[in-house]
Write a protein that holds these residues in place. Sequence first.
Motif, PDB file in Angstrom:
ATOM      1  N   ALA A  54       1.999  11.993  21.790  1.00 40.10           N
ATOM      2  CA  ALA A  54       2.113  10.553  21.513  1.00 40.10           C
ATOM      3  C   ALA A  54       2.557  10.325  20.074  1.00 40.10           C
ATOM      4  N   LEU A  61       0.814   3.380  17.788  1.00 42.93           N
ATOM      5  CA  LEU A  61       0.544   3.790  19.158  1.00 42.93           C
ATOM      6  C   LEU A  61      -0.230   2.686  19.879  1.00 42.93           C
ATOM      7  N   SER A  62       0.388   2.127  20.915  1.00 44.02           N
ATOM      8  CA  SER A  62      -0.264   1.071  21.694  1.00 44.02           C
ATOM      9  C   SER A  62      -1.509   1.637  22.367  1.00 44.02           C
ATOM     10  N   ARG A  64      -3.114   0.538  24.920  1.00 44.24           N
ATOM     11  CA  ARG A  64      -3.004   0.585  26.377  1.00 44.24           C
ATOM     12  C   ARG A  64      -2.253   1.826  26.836  1.00 44.24           C
ATOM     13  N   GLU A  65      -1.131   2.123  26.165  1.00 41.20           N
ATOM     14  CA  GLU A  65      -0.332   3.273  26.593  1.00 41.20           C
ATOM     15  C   GLU A  65      -1.045   4.590  26.273  1.00 41.20           C
ATOM     16  N   MET A  66      -1.765   4.610  25.144  1.00 38.06           N
ATOM     17  CA  MET A  66      -2.539   5.811  24.809  1.00 38.06           C
ATOM     18  C   MET A  66      -3.557   6.094  25.913  1.00 38.06           C
ATOM     19  N   MET A  68      -3.426   5.129  28.993  1.00 39.73           N
ATOM     20  CA  MET A  68      -2.653   5.525  30.175  1.00 39.73           C
ATOM     21  C   MET A  68      -2.364   7.023  30.108  1.00 39.73           C
ATOM     22  N   LEU A  69      -2.032   7.479  28.890  1.00 39.17           N
ATOM     23  CA  LEU A  69      -1.669   8.884  28.678  1.00 39.17           C
ATOM     24  C   LEU A  69      -2.916   9.777  28.723  1.00 39.17           C
ATOM     25  N   ALA A  71      -5.932   9.339  29.871  1.00 44.31           N
ATOM     26  CA  ALA A  71      -6.736   9.376  31.102  1.00 44.31           C
ATOM     27  C   ALA A  71      -6.278  10.481  32.056  1.00 44.31           C
TER      28      ALA A  71
END
Lengths: 405, 405
Positions: A54, A61-62, A64-66, A68-69, A71
């Motif tokens: 990331a 670093l968003s 939400r996207e972190m 998502m990654l 998890a």
Amino acid sequence: MSLIVAKFGGSSVADIERVKTIAQRIKRMQDEGNNMVIVVSAMGDTTDELIELARATGGELSGREMDMLLATGEQQSAALLAMTLNNAGCDAISLTGWQAGIVSDSTYRKAKISDIDTNRIQTELDKGKIVIIAGFQGITPGGDITTLGRGGSDTSAVAIAVGIKADRCQIYSDVDGVFTADPRMVSDARKLQFISYEEMLEMAILGAMIMQPRAVECAMLNNMDVEVLNSFNDNPGTIITEERNMEQDRVVSGVAHDLNCAKIAIFDVPDQPGIARTLFKALAENGINVDMVIQSAMRNNHNDIAFTIGRDELTKALPVVEELVKKIGASDYSYGDNVAKVSIIGAGMQSNPGVAADMFEALADEEINIDMISTSEIRVSCIINEDQTQKAVIALHKKFDLDRS
Amino acid sequence: MSLIVAKFGGSSVADIERVKTIAQRIKRMQDEGNNMVIVVSAMGDTTDELIELARATGGELSGREMDMLLATGEQQSAALLAMTLNNAGCDAISLTGWQAGIVSDSTYRKAKISDIDTNRIQTELDKGKIVIIAGFQGITPGGDITTLGRGGSDTSAVAIAVGIKADRCQIYSDVDGVFTADPRMVSDARKLQFISYEEMLEMAILGAMIMQPRAVECAMLNNMDVEVLNSFNDNPGTIITEERNMEQDRVVSGVAHDLNCAKIAIFDVPDQPGIARTLFKALAENGINVDMVIQSAMRNNHNDIAFTIGRDELTKALPVVEELVKKIGASDYSYGDNVAKVSIIGAGMQSNPGVAADMFEALADEEINIDMISTSEIRVSCIINEDQTQKAVIALHKKFDLDRS
């Protein structure tokens, strides 16, 4: 026949060999007639590797996207453990956080569990399956994936245990349990059979290595006993429970020490209302946590104020203090990073006056100078010279008979 | 301002550098005023690495758990692409298959998309976001994660394009489009501007390298034009569309060849009803796909039956044939793996008789012996000696003027 929720941390699933080892342990527990729900962390340093990827994308670093990654790490270890159990002849199924009905708020990276819909877990248990749940993650009511922050898997395990009304909640790590002191520092430190939620929380670092404070709070709040065990042996662990469930003859349960400690003193602070506020607000705004504070007796309308912070935050704190000294018109300041904090923790203290006095005596006998003191209902902490830490811990451990069961 | 669904395969997101490259391309498309939905595969060989981990658990691999494991690959690349776009100043959000509402049946490892609930995608598009969707995955009505099998991401892209009524559906890979023949074999092979769904399917291997047949069928079924492009350059690609949308003067669109070809002949098969059935049923039961079949004219109630299979299935097929020869009372069998299949494909054939004759003539002129022949409405295929493949492809390419635009 009881319903057990067991959490295995990253070191317990570091590689497929270890996954096979804990699979055998889980199989054994099932063979003994238990219904099993397993919560897993990500394998070894999967999470760190994902964070590195990331970071390589550059920039902010968003959250939400972190999430998502990140998890995906627990989802992988859950699936791999389920496969391993299936191969060992156990009927197992893996569930992500959202499949397990773990609902959280949407503070990404450190979301709080708000609700657990146990339907799916219950359905699979009713089919006789071992249910493997990806820890550390949840889902917002809006359907976005969240992660629960440091120690999130511990919290997942406790919350799930509460949700499905488990008979037992076990946290497996690579230590045998909670000790009366750090065994590396005190040779005759004993493993505690029981410890109260409150004591566990006061153990701070010593306890946090074993179970995250957030998870302990969740267990305390819901009155769920938690057993901490070593996933690499069969030794009995330590049970974290309500104070009243414990042997009450004990006044002090353990001696903790913390070397991540630095002291800052500000001299001749004008005694005006709101000065202290200005001082600590500025530190807080810079993300610096102040631990102990003492204010000396006043001399001609001026005080000396001293406080301790994490040693790793000293470099961040000094410029703030530098500026504050000018701003509030203090004369000067000093700091030291060669201090340590030793604490005695014990729920029994509340009903036993004079414990603090015994502590000071024990330290005095060893000619250990006490720099600062802070107390809670079940803890007394002293700031001392770092070099004397081990001597102090050993003395206190002996003073309160912690070497004797 | 049009709504574009673009799919980027594993090679396009092999590492963060490439992710950054396609992020720039996506940003450009958005700057041109398009609404973008992006479908991604897993990074490089993530999937292979996960399969390796799963194999290490030993024993049979549960389809459900494999899909649980494999689906994380696309989830990771989707999140990483979203981060990269955010860092590039584009408002992007990643969605898993289930978040994107991609519902499938529960045939794990090769599930079929049964429905798409486009609500979430539409909501994010309405917010002006670039929507990144993890390809290759779906969710069963029961809430279990599935994967769509080989080329699944292509199918995801087409199905999503159909679902959200996209204006364009683009498949990015590492080739420029569909050529009149394999450029490595025919120097003056031309890239086709258009190709019909049926032709694309008949292109078999030649086409499948670019887009999976399942996805082509899905596009054909829903009448969705698909543009295949190279993610590493800006060359115009090939548009896969309805036959009637194409320039009709073309009789043959391309020459395909297939070296994964082996031939088996069984001699003196008694001419009894159901013999052929017995033969091909046995092969099918052993998972062997038979391609071409010819049955020679009968001699005293006995036939010779010859058929072709994939060369990589020969070793699996021979023992089956060996046994069958005895069982059905044939005299003997022979096999050869030095054969190849050359095909001419063209929707125009239907309205142009004599195309096959032209093909045979072209091969005859080159003194290439034809071993077997099979035809469809828009394809003629011949089995020839492998050594003559290139000569044949070049001759056919010339014969049907494919070198001339």
